[in-house]
Scaffold this motif. Structure first.
Motif, PDB file in Angstrom:
ATOM      1  N   LEU A  46     -48.628  -5.060  55.213  1.00 44.34           N
ATOM      2  CA  LEU A  46     -47.939  -4.969  53.929  1.00 44.34           C
ATOM      3  C   LEU A  46     -46.458  -5.300  54.029  1.00 44.34           C
ATOM      4  CD1 LEU A  46     -49.536  -1.741  52.378  1.00 44.34           C
ATOM      5  CD2 LEU A  46     -49.808  -4.088  51.564  1.00 44.34           C
ATOM      6  N   GLN A  47     -45.812  -4.898  55.122  1.00 41.79           N
ATOM      7  CA  GLN A  47     -44.366  -5.014  55.219  1.00 41.79           C
ATOM      8  C   GLN A  47     -43.879  -6.184  56.076  1.00 41.79           C
ATOM      9  OE1 GLN A  47     -42.384  -1.398  56.277  1.00 41.79           O
ATOM     10  NE2 GLN A  47     -43.103  -0.305  54.478  1.00 41.79           N
ATOM     11  N   TYR A  48     -44.748  -6.758  56.893  1.00 41.91           N
ATOM     12  CA  TYR A  48     -44.294  -7.771  57.847  1.00 41.91           C
ATOM     13  C   TYR A  48     -45.094  -9.064  57.708  1.00 41.91           C
ATOM     14  CZ  TYR A  48     -41.721  -3.977  60.039  1.00 41.91           C
ATOM     15  OH  TYR A  48     -40.861  -2.941  60.265  1.00 41.91           O
ATOM     16  N   ARG A  49     -44.432 -10.145  58.097  1.00 40.78           N
ATOM     17  CA  ARG A  49     -45.080 -11.449  58.104  1.00 40.78           C
ATOM     18  C   ARG A  49     -44.820 -12.124  59.452  1.00 40.78           C
ATOM     19  NH1 ARG A  49     -47.378  -9.580  54.680  1.00 40.78           N
ATOM     20  NH2 ARG A  49     -47.708 -10.229  52.526  1.00 40.78           N
ATOM     21  N   PRO A  50     -45.810 -12.855  59.981  1.00 38.46           N
ATOM     22  CA  PRO A  50     -45.608 -13.563  61.251  1.00 38.46           C
ATOM     23  C   PRO A  50     -44.952 -14.925  61.031  1.00 38.46           C
ATOM     24  CG  PRO A  50     -47.876 -13.800  60.534  1.00 38.46           C
ATOM     25  CD  PRO A  50     -47.208 -12.944  59.503  1.00 38.46           C
ATOM     26  N   TYR A  51     -44.086 -15.303  61.964  1.00 40.69           N
ATOM     27  CA  TYR A  51     -43.460 -16.620  61.952  1.00 40.69           C
ATOM     28  C   TYR A  51     -43.456 -17.153  63.377  1.00 40.69           C
ATOM     29  CZ  TYR A  51     -41.765 -15.400  57.294  1.00 40.69           C
ATOM     30  OH  TYR A  51     -41.688 -15.024  55.976  1.00 40.69           O
ATOM     31  N   ARG A  52     -43.701 -18.444  63.504  1.00 37.60           N
ATOM     32  CA  ARG A  52     -43.700 -19.064  64.836  1.00 37.60           C
ATOM     33  C   ARG A  52     -42.370 -19.770  65.058  1.00 37.60           C
ATOM     34  NH1 ARG A  52     -45.131 -23.686  67.676  1.00 37.60           N
ATOM     35  NH2 ARG A  52     -46.276 -23.299  69.619  1.00 37.60           N
ATOM     36  N   ILE A  53     -41.786 -19.566  66.235  1.00 35.20           N
ATOM     37  CA  ILE A  53     -40.501 -20.164  66.566  1.00 35.20           C
ATOM     38  C   ILE A  53     -40.735 -21.586  67.088  1.00 35.20           C
ATOM     39  CG2 ILE A  53     -38.415 -19.944  67.949  1.00 35.20           C
ATOM     40  CD1 ILE A  53     -38.828 -17.738  65.853  1.00 35.20           C
ATOM     41  N   PRO A  54     -40.250 -22.619  66.373  1.00 31.42           N
ATOM     42  CA  PRO A  54     -40.557 -23.999  66.750  1.00 31.42           C
ATOM     43  C   PRO A  54     -39.555 -24.642  67.703  1.00 31.42           C
ATOM     44  CG  PRO A  54     -39.508 -23.968  64.605  1.00 31.42           C
ATOM     45  CD  PRO A  54     -39.581 -22.528  65.060  1.00 31.42           C
ATOM     46  N   THR A  55     -38.374 -24.030  67.883  1.00 25.60           N
ATOM     47  CA  THR A  55     -37.342 -24.648  68.716  1.00 25.60           C
ATOM     48  C   THR A  55     -36.736 -23.616  69.664  1.00 25.60           C
ATOM     49  OG1 THR A  55     -35.457 -24.153  67.260  1.00 25.60           O
ATOM     50  CG2 THR A  55     -36.776 -26.110  66.730  1.00 25.60           C
ATOM     51  N   THR A  56     -35.804 -24.084  70.497  1.00 20.99           N
ATOM     52  CA  THR A  56     -35.120 -23.193  71.434  1.00 20.99           C
ATOM     53  C   THR A  56     -33.770 -22.724  70.900  1.00 20.99           C
ATOM     54  OG1 THR A  56     -34.123 -25.101  72.543  1.00 20.99           O
ATOM     55  CG2 THR A  56     -36.226 -24.272  73.418  1.00 20.99           C
ATOM     56  N   SER A  57     -33.529 -22.885  69.612  1.00 21.75           N
ATOM     57  CA  SER A  57     -32.207 -22.577  69.052  1.00 21.75           C
ATOM     58  C   SER A  57     -31.853 -21.096  69.116  1.00 21.75           C
ATOM     59  CB  SER A  57     -32.115 -23.054  67.606  1.00 21.75           C
ATOM     60  OG  SER A  57     -32.990 -22.320  66.768  1.00 21.75           O
ATOM     61  N   MET A  58     -32.864 -20.218  69.240  1.00 20.93           N
ATOM     62  CA  MET A  58     -32.596 -18.774  69.322  1.00 20.93           C
ATOM     63  C   MET A  58     -32.807 -18.235  70.727  1.00 20.93           C
ATOM     64  SD  MET A  58     -31.331 -17.316  66.707  1.00 20.93           S
ATOM     65  CE  MET A  58     -31.690 -15.606  67.099  1.00 20.93           C
ATOM     66  N   SER A  59     -32.902 -19.139  71.705  1.00 21.80           N
ATOM     67  CA  SER A  59     -33.042 -18.725  73.099  1.00 21.80           C
ATOM     68  C   SER A  59     -31.712 -18.127  73.586  1.00 21.80           C
ATOM     69  CB  SER A  59     -33.421 -19.942  73.944  1.00 21.80           C
ATOM     70  OG  SER A  59     -33.512 -19.623  75.296  1.00 21.80           O
ATOM     71  N   PRO A  60     -31.743 -17.130  74.446  1.00 18.60           N
ATOM     72  CA  PRO A  60     -32.905 -16.555  75.140  1.00 18.60           C
ATOM     73  C   PRO A  60     -33.608 -15.426  74.383  1.00 18.60           C
ATOM     74  CG  PRO A  60     -30.910 -15.591  76.002  1.00 18.60           C
ATOM     75  CD  PRO A  60     -30.465 -16.598  74.980  1.00 18.60           C
ATOM     76  N   THR A  61     -33.064 -15.019  73.227  1.00 19.39           N
ATOM     77  CA  THR A  61     -33.680 -13.905  72.483  1.00 19.39           C
ATOM     78  C   THR A  61     -35.091 -14.259  72.064  1.00 19.39           C
ATOM     79  OG1 THR A  61     -31.486 -13.313  71.648  1.00 19.39           O
ATOM     80  CG2 THR A  61     -33.385 -12.313  70.567  1.00 19.39           C
ATOM     81  N   PHE A 149     -23.129 -16.471  56.934  1.00 24.60           N
ATOM     82  CA  PHE A 149     -22.864 -17.503  57.938  1.00 24.60           C
ATOM     83  C   PHE A 149     -23.775 -17.208  59.117  1.00 24.60           C
ATOM     84  CE2 PHE A 149     -20.511 -19.844  61.163  1.00 24.60           C
ATOM     85  CZ  PHE A 149     -19.949 -20.911  60.463  1.00 24.60           C
ATOM     86  N   LEU A 150     -24.509 -18.227  59.593  1.00 22.35           N
ATOM     87  CA  LEU A 150     -25.546 -18.016  60.603  1.00 22.35           C
ATOM     88  C   LEU A 150     -25.359 -18.917  61.809  1.00 22.35           C
ATOM     89  CD1 LEU A 150     -27.373 -18.432  57.563  1.00 22.35           C
ATOM     90  CD2 LEU A 150     -28.594 -16.743  58.913  1.00 22.35           C
ATOM     91  N   LEU A 151     -25.674 -18.370  62.984  1.00 23.65           N
ATOM     92  CA  LEU A 151     -25.647 -19.135  64.226  1.00 23.65           C
ATOM     93  C   LEU A 151     -26.929 -18.874  65.010  1.00 23.65           C
ATOM     94  CD1 LEU A 151     -22.003 -18.493  65.535  1.00 23.65           C
ATOM     95  CD2 LEU A 151     -22.831 -20.468  64.231  1.00 23.65           C
ATOM     96  N   GLY A 152     -27.318 -19.852  65.837  1.00 21.23           N
ATOM     97  CA  GLY A 152     -28.403 -19.627  66.775  1.00 21.23           C
ATOM     98  C   GLY A 152     -27.863 -18.972  68.035  1.00 21.23           C
ATOM     99  N   ASP A 153     -28.695 -18.223  68.742  1.00 25.40           N
ATOM    100  CA  ASP A 153     -28.243 -17.585  69.983  1.00 25.40           C
ATOM    101  C   ASP A 153     -28.015 -18.606  71.094  1.00 25.40           C
ATOM    102  OD1 ASP A 153     -28.374 -15.226  68.646  1.00 25.40           O
ATOM    103  OD2 ASP A 153     -30.019 -14.364  69.826  1.00 25.40           O
ATOM    104  N   SER A 154     -28.675 -19.754  71.010  1.00 31.62           N
ATOM    105  CA  SER A 154     -28.422 -20.835  71.954  1.00 31.62           C
ATOM    106  C   SER A 154     -27.324 -21.696  71.344  1.00 31.62           C
ATOM    107  CB  SER A 154     -29.694 -21.658  72.190  1.00 31.62           C
ATOM    108  OG  SER A 154     -29.444 -22.695  73.115  1.00 31.62           O
ATOM    109  N   ARG A 155     -26.091 -21.341  71.636  1.00 36.98           N
ATOM    110  CA  ARG A 155     -24.960 -21.937  70.931  1.00 36.98           C
ATOM    111  C   ARG A 155     -24.794 -23.434  71.198  1.00 36.98           C
ATOM    112  NH1 ARG A 155     -22.339 -17.170  69.135  1.00 36.98           N
ATOM    113  NH2 ARG A 155     -24.190 -16.138  68.283  1.00 36.98           N
ATOM    114  N   SER A 156     -25.308 -23.920  72.308  1.00 37.09           N
ATOM    115  CA  SER A 156     -25.183 -25.346  72.606  1.00 37.09           C
ATOM    116  C   SER A 156     -26.381 -26.150  72.116  1.00 37.09           C
ATOM    117  CB  SER A 156     -25.037 -25.551  74.118  1.00 37.09           C
ATOM    118  OG  SER A 156     -26.182 -25.044  74.799  1.00 37.09           O
ATOM    119  N   ASN A 157     -27.374 -25.457  71.526  1.00 35.44           N
ATOM    120  CA  ASN A 157     -28.602 -26.158  71.143  1.00 35.44           C
ATOM    121  C   ASN A 157     -29.122 -25.648  69.802  1.00 35.44           C
ATOM    122  OD1 ASN A 157     -30.783 -27.951  71.535  1.00 35.44           O
ATOM    123  ND2 ASN A 157     -32.057 -26.301  72.349  1.00 35.44           N
ATOM    124  N   SER A 158     -28.225 -25.481  68.842  1.00 32.74           N
ATOM    125  CA  SER A 158     -28.649 -24.943  67.548  1.00 32.74           C
ATOM    126  C   SER A 158     -27.940 -25.669  66.410  1.00 32.74           C
ATOM    127  CB  SER A 158     -28.338 -23.444  67.470  1.00 32.74           C
ATOM    128  OG  SER A 158     -28.650 -22.938  66.185  1.00 32.74           O
TER     129      SER A 158
END
Length: 250
Positions: A46-61, A149-158
């Protein structure tokens, strides 16, 4: 001649068979376990939805291929440090996952002498990022109200707000946020709840949000399933023991 009246011999009260008690306890355990299982999975559904991460932009998290569970939200409760799912038409309309680093009214800039991102002049130590933003990527912008304002955790690849500074100063409408990521559901080796970051706690204003009921609901579902299996196995063992005893007596 006197007659002797025979009194009926009193029979001892029948004892409740232990097997009935064991069966009742087994039934209770299965019912409780089933309720926990259904309740836990139901709450998550009811409260959550699944999402698949398609890139490495949020790596390493978050790694490419991870399936995350995100709690549905309208974006009004989003704070700095939250990882959110959103879709911005001006960025192409694709569903994306990034980390909020600034909210309406904030001035976000890169970088201080130590290479740290600053929010309202306060350096932010982002231990989750793969590297600090280099000096060649300097920027400074004030976030309009109602935007983030949003950033990816992989700052060199986002490709994030830094790549869209010419469109609304790189910001996204908070109303474009549809969910907040709280855990990784797959692959099995990476199943975990993502900890709330304290990186922005020194900055006055909206902090990273507290998580919902994903963890207790998951424990309830897993514990309930285990209880059902254990109760069923225990019942089978007891029944098998009684069968062995009857065979020996026969």
């Amino acid at each position: 001649m006197s007659s002797v009246t025979e009194r009926p011999v009193a029979t001892p009260a029948a004892r409740k068979p232990r097997r009935n008690i064991a069966s009742a306890l087994q039934g209770v355990a299965i019912a409780v376990g089933f309720a926990m299982l259904v309740g836990g999975f139901g709450l998550i559904a009811l409260q959550y939805r699944p999402y698949r991460i398609p890139t490495t932009s949020m790596s390493p998290t978050l790694q490419i291929g991870d399936t995350v569970l995100a709690r549905k939200t309208d974006g009004a409760s989003v704070g700095r440090g939250d990882i959110v799912v959103f879709s911005e038409p001006l960025w192409g309309g694709a569903t994306m996952v990034k980390r909020v680093v600034a909210v309406g009214g904030d001035t976000v800039a890169c970088c201080d002498a130590g290479g740290h991102l600053t929010v309202n002049g306060v350096p932010v130590d982002e231990a989750y990022a793969d590297e600090r933003i280099g000096p060649g990527a300097a920027f400074s912008t004030t976030v309009p109200e109602g935007r983030i304002f949003l950033l990816g955790d992989s700052r060199s690849n986002s490709l994030d707000s830094r790549a869209h500074l010419d469109v609304a100063s790189g910001t996204v409408a908070a109303s474009d946020v549809v969910a907040r990521v709280e855990g990784i559901a797959w692959p099995s080796a990476r199943i975990m709840a993502l900890p709330r970051t304290t990186a922005f706690d020194a900055v006055k204003g909206p902090k990273a949000s507290k998580h919902g009921l994903l963890v207790p609901a998951s424990y309830a579902a897993v514990g309930g399933g285990a209880l059902v299996l254990l109760a069923g196995a225990a019942g089978w063992v007891v029944s098998f023991g009684h069968w062995v005893q009857r065979r020996r007596r026969g």
